[in-house]
Structures are given as structure tokens and as C-alpha cells.
Design a protein around this motif. Sequence first.
Motif, mmCIF file in Angstrom:
data_model
loop_
_atom_site.group_PDB
_atom_site.id
_atom_site.type_symbol
_atom_site.label_atom_id
_atom_site.label_comp_id
_atom_site.label_asym_id
_atom_site.label_seq_id
_atom_site.Cartn_x
_atom_site.Cartn_y
_atom_site.Cartn_z
ATOM 1 N N ILE A 1 -50.275 -78.322 -28.322
ATOM 2 C CA ILE A 1 -51.503 -78.915 -28.870
ATOM 3 C C ILE A 1 -52.735 -78.421 -28.110
ATOM 4 N N PHE A 2 -52.652 -78.419 -26.778
ATOM 5 C CA PHE A 2 -53.789 -77.997 -25.966
ATOM 6 C C PHE A 2 -54.067 -76.493 -26.090
ATOM 7 N N ALA A 3 -53.071 -75.728 -26.482
ATOM 8 C CA ALA A 3 -53.264 -74.279 -26.624
ATOM 9 C C ALA A 3 -53.893 -73.904 -27.962
ATOM 10 N N LEU A 4 -53.908 -74.828 -28.919
ATOM 11 C CA LEU A 4 -54.419 -74.513 -30.257
ATOM 12 C C LEU A 4 -55.907 -74.137 -30.276
ATOM 13 N N PRO A 5 -56.817 -74.880 -29.610
ATOM 14 C CA PRO A 5 -58.242 -74.512 -29.691
ATOM 15 C C PRO A 5 -58.517 -73.087 -29.215
ATOM 16 N N GLY A 6 -57.959 -72.708 -28.081
ATOM 17 C CA GLY A 6 -58.167 -71.354 -27.580
ATOM 18 C C GLY A 6 -57.592 -70.300 -28.508
ATOM 19 N N ALA A 7 -56.441 -70.607 -29.116
ATOM 20 C CA ALA A 7 -55.831 -69.652 -30.040
ATOM 21 C C ALA A 7 -56.684 -69.462 -31.283
ATOM 22 N N PHE A 8 -57.274 -70.554 -31.792
ATOM 23 C CA PHE A 8 -58.122 -70.450 -32.984
ATOM 24 C C PHE A 8 -59.362 -69.594 -32.702
ATOM 25 N N MET A 9 -59.947 -69.763 -31.508
ATOM 26 C CA MET A 9 -61.155 -69.006 -31.184
ATOM 27 C C MET A 9 -60.869 -67.520 -30.979
ATOM 28 N N ALA A 10 -59.656 -67.186 -30.550
ATOM 29 C CA ALA A 10 -59.318 -65.784 -30.286
ATOM 30 C C ALA A 10 -58.342 -65.225 -31.315
ATOM 31 N N TRP A 11 -58.176 -65.925 -32.452
ATOM 32 C CA TRP A 11 -57.084 -65.575 -33.372
ATOM 33 C C TRP A 11 -57.253 -64.205 -34.006
ATOM 34 N N ARG A 12 -56.151 -63.500 -34.104
ATOM 35 C CA ARG A 12 -56.031 -62.291 -34.904
ATOM 36 C C ARG A 12 -54.583 -62.203 -35.357
ATOM 37 N N TRP A 13 -54.369 -61.717 -36.582
ATOM 38 C CA TRP A 13 -53.017 -61.617 -37.106
ATOM 39 C C TRP A 13 -52.300 -60.461 -36.407
ATOM 40 N N PRO A 14 -51.165 -60.731 -35.761
ATOM 41 C CA PRO A 14 -50.479 -59.647 -35.050
ATOM 42 C C PRO A 14 -49.733 -58.722 -36.006
ATOM 43 N N ALA A 15 -49.641 -57.467 -35.610
ATOM 44 C CA ALA A 15 -48.791 -56.528 -36.336
ATOM 45 C C ALA A 15 -47.336 -56.972 -36.182
ATOM 46 N N PRO A 16 -46.459 -56.589 -37.115
ATOM 47 C CA PRO A 16 -45.062 -57.065 -37.060
ATOM 48 C C PRO A 16 -44.391 -56.840 -35.704
ATOM 49 N N MET A 17 -44.541 -55.633 -35.147
ATOM 50 C CA MET A 17 -43.902 -55.366 -33.860
ATOM 51 C C MET A 17 -44.540 -56.186 -32.752
ATOM 52 N N ASP A 18 -45.858 -56.357 -32.801
ATOM 53 C CA ASP A 18 -46.541 -57.182 -31.809
ATOM 54 C C ASP A 18 -46.079 -58.627 -31.885
ATOM 55 N N LEU A 19 -45.850 -59.115 -33.101
ATOM 56 C CA LEU A 19 -45.368 -60.489 -33.273
ATOM 57 C C LEU A 19 -44.010 -60.664 -32.607
ATOM 58 N N VAL A 20 -43.141 -59.671 -32.764
ATOM 59 C CA VAL A 20 -41.820 -59.726 -32.117
ATOM 60 C C VAL A 20 -41.982 -59.782 -30.597
ATOM 61 N N LEU A 21 -42.858 -58.924 -30.066
ATOM 62 C CA LEU A 21 -43.055 -58.880 -28.617
ATOM 63 C C LEU A 21 -43.691 -60.169 -28.101
ATOM 64 N N LEU A 22 -44.629 -60.745 -28.861
ATOM 65 C CA LEU A 22 -45.241 -62.012 -28.464
ATOM 66 C C LEU A 22 -44.205 -63.138 -28.442
#
Length: 314
Positions: A201-222
Motif C-alpha cells: 500500500i505504501f509503495a503505490l504512491p511512488g509507483a504511480f508517480m514514476a509509472w511506466r509500462w515495462p517491456a515483457p522481458m523487463d517485467l520478468v526481471l522485475l
Amino acid sequence: MTATPAAPAEGLAPNVRGALWMLASALAFTVMTTLVKFLGADYPPALQTFYRQAAGFAILLPVIARHRSAAFATTRPGILLFRSSAGTIGLILSFYAFQKMPLADANALSFTRTLWLVPLAAFVVREKVGPLRIGAALVGFAGVLIMIRPGAGGHFAIGLPALAMLASSFLFALTITGMKVMTRDHSPTVLLVWAATLGLIFALPGAFMAWRWPAPMDLVLLCVMGAMGTVTQACYIQGMAIGDAGAMAPIDYVRLVFTTLAGLVLFHEIPGVPTLVGAGIVVASTLFITWREQVAAKQARAAIAAARDLPEAP
């Protein structure tokens, strides 16, 4: 009768099995920090923290579904809120440091959380802290000064990344102190569930401000990076539970070796002499503090046992 695959491991001494879990924790930690640094050019620390917390929450979902309301049973939500907020901010700061600094340097500074625990134990938990532990903490912070070399012209002179890791270590020390308070009347499962849920929950605000859709391979690595963070914690807890804490603590410092090798091979990072000397001082001081805590705990248990054997007063 054929032996099960787990049989050889079960036949090992507890400290040996605990050491294997600690080595697994160090390896998982190295994989996580390597991915943090590798992905740092495109995914800022706040977004990486979101994936780390999301992975931890996903892994604990079966536990939450099985125990439901019991998994969240608490009488002190305020401390849990504080622990999770401090832990989330600490994670963002540490990811920033791992992205901007050599892996070995950032990892060496991360061990200062043990040094921060000394004053926190005295002022927050009201533990009796002797001169030896205080002296060891001061020596450890002298090692930090050697590493960051205030005013030096080297690449590891004090700056925002180093300050971020020191602040992160302090915040993590706060969460550990809070955990010591909460474990008096809360199970480890409840603490893990609250930490994972509130952390997400606490990580959501920061993620929204810095959000970008990851590429498929990046999503796997994340996702792998996030999962490795949870594996690191799980293996560490298992190792400490199986082996003697005093014997397990030194093994945790193998992370310095693993991250140094990863930085050298993957990012061509060569630690300088001040980093090696300062890290050695920090490791030695934190090991001494750990040893003193073990001695104090054994003396306390012996005193309690002796008091129980005393005859009752007439």
C-alpha cells in the motif's frame, strides 16, 4: 528403504544446515541487488520498490487466504504502520543507493544497521548497553567515515547515494527494533502479513508517480527481483532459526564477497582500498556487537534459571 532427497540435509549438524540457508540468502540478495542496478536506468527506485513489495504480497497470499482475519490480528496497529512506512522508505533509499553506487560499496554501508541498533536498543527498547558495545559501534562508524571519505575526491566521497544508504540502514534498524517489541505478543506470521500488505500500500504512491509500462522481458526481471527479495528474507529467517545466531551472523557477510564479484564481473566495479579497509572495520565491529549480544542473552538466561532454582524465602 530408500532415503528421501531431504535426508542428507537432515543428517547435517544444525549449524551446517543453517549456514547453507544463510548462503542461499546471500546469493538471493546478490541476484536482487544486481537486478536493481541493471534495471535502474529505466525503472526508478520507487517503481522497483513497488514490484518488490508486490512480489512479497503475492507470495503471502495463500497464508492470508488460509488464516484470513487471524493473519491480521493485532492490538498495536500503530507500531505496524510505523514499521511498514519506515521499511518502505528504507527500501526506496537502498534501491537508489544500489543503482548509483558500486554494489560492494553500497552493500558495505548497508551493514551499518547493526551499528544503529546499539543506540536504538538503549533509548527505545531500554536495554542495558555496556561500554564495549558502545565502543564497538563508535569504531564501526569510524569505518564508515573511512569508506565515504568526507571531502575526498574519489568516486565514493560522501554524496546523496551514500547518505541514502546510511538513512536506509537507520530506518531498517528502526523496523528491527519495532519487531523486537512486537514479537513479545505477535507471531512472525502476523508481522510478515502486515509488513507485506502495508508495504504494498505504501509503495503505490511512488509507483504511480514514476509509472511506466515495462517491456515483457523487463517485467520478468522485475518480478524475479521482487521474488528474490522475499527469498532473501525467508532463507535468512530459516538459517537463523536452525543454527545458532552467533554462528550464523558472520556467514551473512559473505554477501560482501558475492556483491563484489557481481560488481566486478557485470559492471566492472573495482573496490578501492578505503572501501575494503572501512568495510573490514564495519564487519569486525558488527560481529563484536553480535557476539556481545549473544553473551548477554546467555547470561540473562542463566540468571533466570538460577533464580528459579533458589529456595523460597521463609
